[in-house]
Motif scaffolding. Structure first.
Motif, PDB file in Angstrom:
ATOM      1  N   MET A   1       0.840  -1.195   0.000  1.00 29.81           N
ATOM      2  CA  MET A   1       0.000   0.000   0.000  1.00 29.81           C
ATOM      3  C   MET A   1       0.880   1.252   0.000  1.00 29.81           C
ATOM      4  O   MET A   1       1.908   1.307   0.680  1.00 29.81           O
ATOM      5  CB  MET A   1      -0.905   0.007   1.237  1.00 29.81           C
ATOM      6  N   THR A   2       0.484   2.254  -0.783  1.00 33.69           N
ATOM      7  CA  THR A   2       1.248   3.492  -0.869  1.00 33.69           C
ATOM      8  C   THR A   2       0.684   4.523   0.104  1.00 33.69           C
ATOM      9  O   THR A   2      -0.518   4.792   0.110  1.00 33.69           O
ATOM     10  CB  THR A   2       1.182   4.069  -2.295  1.00 33.69           C
ATOM     11  N   TYR A   3       1.568   5.076   0.923  1.00 31.38           N
ATOM     12  CA  TYR A   3       1.173   6.086   1.892  1.00 31.38           C
ATOM     13  C   TYR A   3       1.693   7.450   1.454  1.00 31.38           C
ATOM     14  O   TYR A   3       2.861   7.600   1.108  1.00 31.38           O
ATOM     15  CB  TYR A   3       1.711   5.766   3.287  1.00 31.38           C
ATOM     16  N   ALA A   4       0.818   8.457   1.500  1.00 26.70           N
ATOM     17  CA  ALA A   4       1.239   9.813   1.206  1.00 26.70           C
ATOM     18  C   ALA A   4       1.929  10.432   2.416  1.00 26.70           C
ATOM     19  O   ALA A   4       2.803  11.293   2.275  1.00 26.70           O
ATOM     20  CB  ALA A   4       0.037  10.666   0.797  1.00 26.70           C
ATOM     21  N   ILE A   5       1.534  10.010   3.609  1.00 27.55           N
ATOM     22  CA  ILE A   5       2.115  10.487   4.859  1.00 27.55           C
ATOM     23  C   ILE A   5       2.417   9.272   5.723  1.00 27.55           C
ATOM     24  O   ILE A   5       1.583   8.378   5.854  1.00 27.55           O
ATOM     25  CB  ILE A   5       1.148  11.423   5.616  1.00 27.55           C
ATOM     26  N   GLU A   6       3.603   9.268   6.314  1.00 20.21           N
ATOM     27  CA  GLU A   6       3.968   8.128   7.154  1.00 20.21           C
ATOM     28  C   GLU A   6       4.977   8.555   8.202  1.00 20.21           C
ATOM     29  O   GLU A   6       5.969   9.223   7.890  1.00 20.21           O
ATOM     30  CB  GLU A   6       4.554   7.013   6.294  1.00 20.21           C
ATOM     31  N   THR A   7       4.711   8.229   9.457  1.00 22.42           N
ATOM     32  CA  THR A   7       5.682   8.465  10.523  1.00 22.42           C
ATOM     33  C   THR A   7       5.928   7.160  11.259  1.00 22.42           C
ATOM     34  O   THR A   7       5.044   6.303  11.344  1.00 22.42           O
ATOM     35  CB  THR A   7       5.198   9.526  11.533  1.00 22.42           C
ATOM     36  N   GLU A  29      -2.927   7.432   0.138  1.00 22.52           N
ATOM     37  CA  GLU A  29      -3.093   8.426  -0.917  1.00 22.52           C
ATOM     38  C   GLU A  29      -4.566   8.615  -1.255  1.00 22.52           C
ATOM     39  O   GLU A  29      -5.330   7.654  -1.332  1.00 22.52           O
ATOM     40  CB  GLU A  29      -2.325   8.007  -2.175  1.00 22.52           C
ATOM     41  N   GLY A  30      -4.957   9.887  -1.448  1.00 19.97           N
ATOM     42  CA  GLY A  30      -6.318  10.184  -1.861  1.00 19.97           C
ATOM     43  C   GLY A  30      -7.365   9.946  -0.799  1.00 19.97           C
ATOM     44  O   GLY A  30      -8.520   9.669  -1.108  1.00 19.97           O
ATOM     45  N   THR A  31      -6.981  10.068   0.480  1.00 20.51           N
ATOM     46  CA  THR A  31      -7.920   9.876   1.586  1.00 20.51           C
ATOM     47  C   THR A  31      -7.764  11.006   2.600  1.00 20.51           C
ATOM     48  O   THR A  31      -6.829  11.810   2.526  1.00 20.51           O
ATOM     49  CB  THR A  31      -7.697   8.538   2.310  1.00 20.51           C
ATOM     50  N   VAL A  32      -8.684  11.037   3.561  1.00 20.67           N
ATOM     51  CA  VAL A  32      -8.591  11.964   4.690  1.00 20.67           C
ATOM     52  C   VAL A  32      -8.207  11.165   5.928  1.00 20.67           C
ATOM     53  O   VAL A  32      -8.905  10.215   6.301  1.00 20.67           O
ATOM     54  CB  VAL A  32      -9.920  12.695   4.945  1.00 20.67           C
ATOM     55  N   LEU A  33      -7.104  11.542   6.553  1.00 17.78           N
ATOM     56  CA  LEU A  33      -6.712  10.967   7.836  1.00 17.78           C
ATOM     57  C   LEU A  33      -7.107  11.950   8.932  1.00 17.78           C
ATOM     58  O   LEU A  33      -6.590  13.069   8.980  1.00 17.78           O
ATOM     59  CB  LEU A  33      -5.209  10.702   7.896  1.00 17.78           C
ATOM     60  N   GLY A  34      -8.028  11.548   9.780  1.00 18.92           N
ATOM     61  CA  GLY A  34      -8.411  12.384  10.908  1.00 18.92           C
ATOM     62  C   GLY A  34      -7.516  12.099  12.096  1.00 18.92           C
ATOM     63  O   GLY A  34      -7.351  10.943  12.492  1.00 18.92           O
ATOM     64  N   ARG A 180     -14.306  17.598  -2.113  1.00 10.88           N
ATOM     65  CA  ARG A 180     -13.950  17.788  -3.528  1.00 10.88           C
ATOM     66  C   ARG A 180     -12.450  17.632  -3.741  1.00 10.88           C
ATOM     67  O   ARG A 180     -12.008  17.069  -4.753  1.00 10.88           O
ATOM     68  CB  ARG A 180     -14.418  19.170  -4.003  1.00 10.88           C
ATOM     69  N   LEU A 181     -11.651  18.130  -2.790  1.00  9.09           N
ATOM     70  CA  LEU A 181     -10.200  17.995  -2.904  1.00  9.09           C
ATOM     71  C   LEU A 181      -9.788  16.520  -2.959  1.00  9.09           C
ATOM     72  O   LEU A 181      -8.960  16.120  -3.778  1.00  9.09           O
ATOM     73  CB  LEU A 181      -9.510  18.683  -1.719  1.00  9.09           C
ATOM     74  N   VAL A 182     -10.380  15.719  -2.080  1.00  5.57           N
ATOM     75  CA  VAL A 182     -10.037  14.296  -2.027  1.00  5.57           C
ATOM     76  C   VAL A 182     -10.528  13.588  -3.287  1.00  5.57           C
ATOM     77  O   VAL A 182      -9.838  12.716  -3.835  1.00  5.57           O
ATOM     78  CB  VAL A 182     -10.627  13.659  -0.756  1.00  5.57           C
ATOM     79  N   THR A 183     -11.705  13.964  -3.761  1.00  9.61           N
ATOM     80  CA  THR A 183     -12.222  13.382  -5.002  1.00  9.61           C
ATOM     81  C   THR A 183     -11.267  13.636  -6.163  1.00  9.61           C
ATOM     82  O   THR A 183     -11.111  12.791  -7.061  1.00  9.61           O
ATOM     83  CB  THR A 183     -13.606  13.962  -5.338  1.00  9.61           C
ATOM     84  N   ASN A 184     -10.590  14.780  -6.122  1.00 11.26           N
ATOM     85  CA  ASN A 184      -9.644  15.143  -7.182  1.00 11.26           C
ATOM     86  C   ASN A 184      -8.246  14.575  -6.944  1.00 11.26           C
ATOM     87  O   ASN A 184      -7.318  14.897  -7.691  1.00 11.26           O
ATOM     88  CB  ASN A 184      -9.568  16.658  -7.325  1.00 11.26           C
ATOM     89  N   GLY A 185      -8.084  13.755  -5.898  1.00 12.34           N
ATOM     90  CA  GLY A 185      -6.826  13.050  -5.706  1.00 12.34           C
ATOM     91  C   GLY A 185      -5.924  13.538  -4.598  1.00 12.34           C
ATOM     92  O   GLY A 185      -4.857  12.958  -4.372  1.00 12.34           O
ATOM     93  N   SER A 186      -6.315  14.600  -3.890  1.00 21.93           N
ATOM     94  CA  SER A 186      -5.468  15.110  -2.811  1.00 21.93           C
ATOM     95  C   SER A 186      -5.551  14.204  -1.582  1.00 21.93           C
ATOM     96  O   SER A 186      -6.530  13.477  -1.389  1.00 21.93           O
ATOM     97  CB  SER A 186      -5.895  16.525  -2.406  1.00 21.93           C
ATOM     98  N   THR A 187      -4.515  14.261  -0.769  1.00 24.86           N
ATOM     99  CA  THR A 187      -4.502  13.583   0.529  1.00 24.86           C
ATOM    100  C   THR A 187      -4.585  14.657   1.602  1.00 24.86           C
ATOM    101  O   THR A 187      -3.868  15.660   1.541  1.00 24.86           O
ATOM    102  CB  THR A 187      -3.223  12.755   0.719  1.00 24.86           C
ATOM    103  N   VAL A 188      -5.441  14.467   2.576  1.00 28.42           N
ATOM    104  CA  VAL A 188      -5.658  15.470   3.613  1.00 28.42           C
ATOM    105  C   VAL A 188      -5.395  14.865   4.984  1.00 28.42           C
ATOM    106  O   VAL A 188      -5.902  13.783   5.302  1.00 28.42           O
ATOM    107  CB  VAL A 188      -7.097  16.026   3.559  1.00 28.42           C
ATOM    108  N   LEU A 189      -4.588  15.564   5.788  1.00 29.82           N
ATOM    109  CA  LEU A 189      -4.457  15.236   7.202  1.00 29.82           C
ATOM    110  C   LEU A 189      -5.220  16.302   7.964  1.00 29.82           C
ATOM    111  O   LEU A 189      -4.884  17.477   7.895  1.00 29.82           O
ATOM    112  CB  LEU A 189      -2.992  15.188   7.644  1.00 29.82           C
ATOM    113  N   LEU A 190      -6.246  15.882   8.677  1.00 32.55           N
ATOM    114  CA  LEU A 190      -7.150  16.790   9.364  1.00 32.55           C
ATOM    115  C   LEU A 190      -7.067  16.590  10.865  1.00 32.55           C
ATOM    116  O   LEU A 190      -7.339  15.499  11.362  1.00 32.55           O
ATOM    117  CB  LEU A 190      -8.584  16.536   8.886  1.00 32.55           C
ATOM    118  N   THR A 191      -6.677  17.627  11.603  1.00 31.22           N
ATOM    119  CA  THR A 191      -6.812  17.582  13.052  1.00 31.22           C
ATOM    120  C   THR A 191      -8.060  18.362  13.416  1.00 31.22           C
ATOM    121  O   THR A 191      -8.367  19.394  12.808  1.00 31.22           O
ATOM    122  CB  THR A 191      -5.596  18.192  13.778  1.00 31.22           C
ATOM    123  N   THR A 192      -8.793  17.866  14.376  1.00 28.61           N
ATOM    124  CA  THR A 192     -10.046  18.524  14.735  1.00 28.61           C
ATOM    125  C   THR A 192     -10.445  18.168  16.154  1.00 28.61           C
ATOM    126  O   THR A 192     -10.078  17.113  16.670  1.00 28.61           O
ATOM    127  CB  THR A 192     -11.171  18.125  13.765  1.00 28.61           C
TER     128      THR A 192
END
Length: 338
Positions: A1-7, A29-34, A180-192
């Protein structure tokens, strides 16, 4: 599996205070990590390290395959960052804010104006593009801030509590933008801090406390890990509320909480609702509602984090935001981070 963000094993200390103590997380990649956690749990510290604004003291962090410690310039070329507060120049117009960053990123004057027009249209701000940002509402400022973050078309976007202080309508607008950003292929890291926000947007969630990940999974997987469910009972006549409470307490051994005519109790015995219903029927008490629901993400979060270590978390938050100056960011031309 390919990760856009990894620690892996990420560590950060501020003197004797440890903000991150071996944090592991991955964003597909292409997902939202909360990323959830109490104030001072290490969320913003992790974001600042991943955005190459702060150096880790141990472990590794990679964004789009680039090591944030060894290849910060490459990292900055592929990311965007929106912090907890809008970072825009309120004396400039919306169009000027976007065009300024576009010019700093190397675009020619005409191309910068075109990019500003595109982003203003995309974020529903075309009508206010020639107005100073100081006249914008909180939601408009947030949209402008996010638009500026996307000038460089980043592959990865860090959103650090982006909807804090926004009204429900503005929050929903921002949620639609993220989708919409994720639908277009972006990866988002969201803190909330908003559990419903994570429930709505996140494909995967990691809960941080004490600088380390204490739970991971999809929203539904995290809810499933909590075996307790909530039984809600509403007698048809409020005069029977106390009698209903006594019956529920007698059967379960727990005194139910209640407000607005509805009693609630957390249980892990799925046979208990039918037992309660039988006893209420025998007592001649009619109910308008008797429902068993799964735990909310709020309840899962509280069960995982509780109130332990609050003083230590407050100290970490203070040091992460004010006590230690972060590493100076690269010139804006190196990427889309501001």
């Amino acid at each position: 599996m390919t990760y856009a963000i990894e620690t892996e094993g990420l560590v950060k200390r501020f003197g004797e205070v440890t903000a991150l103590s071996g944090l592991d997380l991955e964003a597909r990649e292409g997902t939202v990590l909360g990323v959830l956690g109490p104030n001072g749990a290490g969320k913003t510290t992790a974001v600042r390290i991943l955005a190459s604004l702060m150096s880790p003291d141990g472990g590794t962090a990679r964004v789009c395959g680039y090591d944030v410690a060894r290849e910060p310039h490459e990292v900055r070329r592929v990311i965007g960052l929106t912090g907890q507060y809008a970072a825009i120049d309120e004396q400039l117009t919306g169009a000027q804010n976007i065009a300024l960053v576009a010019r700093l990123l190397g675009l020619k004057r005409a191309a910068a104006r075109q990019r500003a027009a595109e982003l203003l249209e995309r974020f529903g701000l075309s009508h206010a593009g020639d107005r100073k940002a100081t006249t914008y509402s909180g939601g408009m400022r947030r949209r402008l801030d996010l638009a500026v973050s996307l000038v460089g078309e980043p592959s990865v976007l860090f959103l650090d509590e982006p909807t804090t202080g926004l009204d429900p309508e503005s929050r929903n607008e921002l949620w639609d933008i993220v989708r919409r950003l994720v639908t277009n292929g972006s990866t988002v890291l969201l803190t909330t801090q908003y559990m419903d926000e994570a429930d709505q947007l996140a494909d995967d969630i990691v809960v941080i406390d004490g600088g380390t990940a204490i739970a991971k999974g999809t929203p539904e997987e995290l809810k499933a890990k909590t075996d307790r469910q909530t039984l809600e009972i509403q007698p048809a006549d409020a005069v029977h509320l106390d009698a209903t409470r006594r019956i529920v307490e007698e059967i379960s051994g727990i005194r139910p909480a209640g407000e607005g005519g509805t009693l609630r109790i957390q249980i892990n015995d799925t046979a208990l609702p039918s037992a309660v219903l039988r006893r209420l029927d025998e007592a001649g008490i009619e109910v308008t509602e008797l429902a068993l629901r799964r735990p909310s993400l709020d309840e899962v979060f509280l069960s995982l984090t509780g109130s332990k270590g609050r003083k230590e978390r407050d100290r970490v938050a203070e040091l992460a935001t004010a006590g230690t100056a972060p590493a100076a960011p690269a010139a804006p031309a190196e990427g889309s981070i501001r």
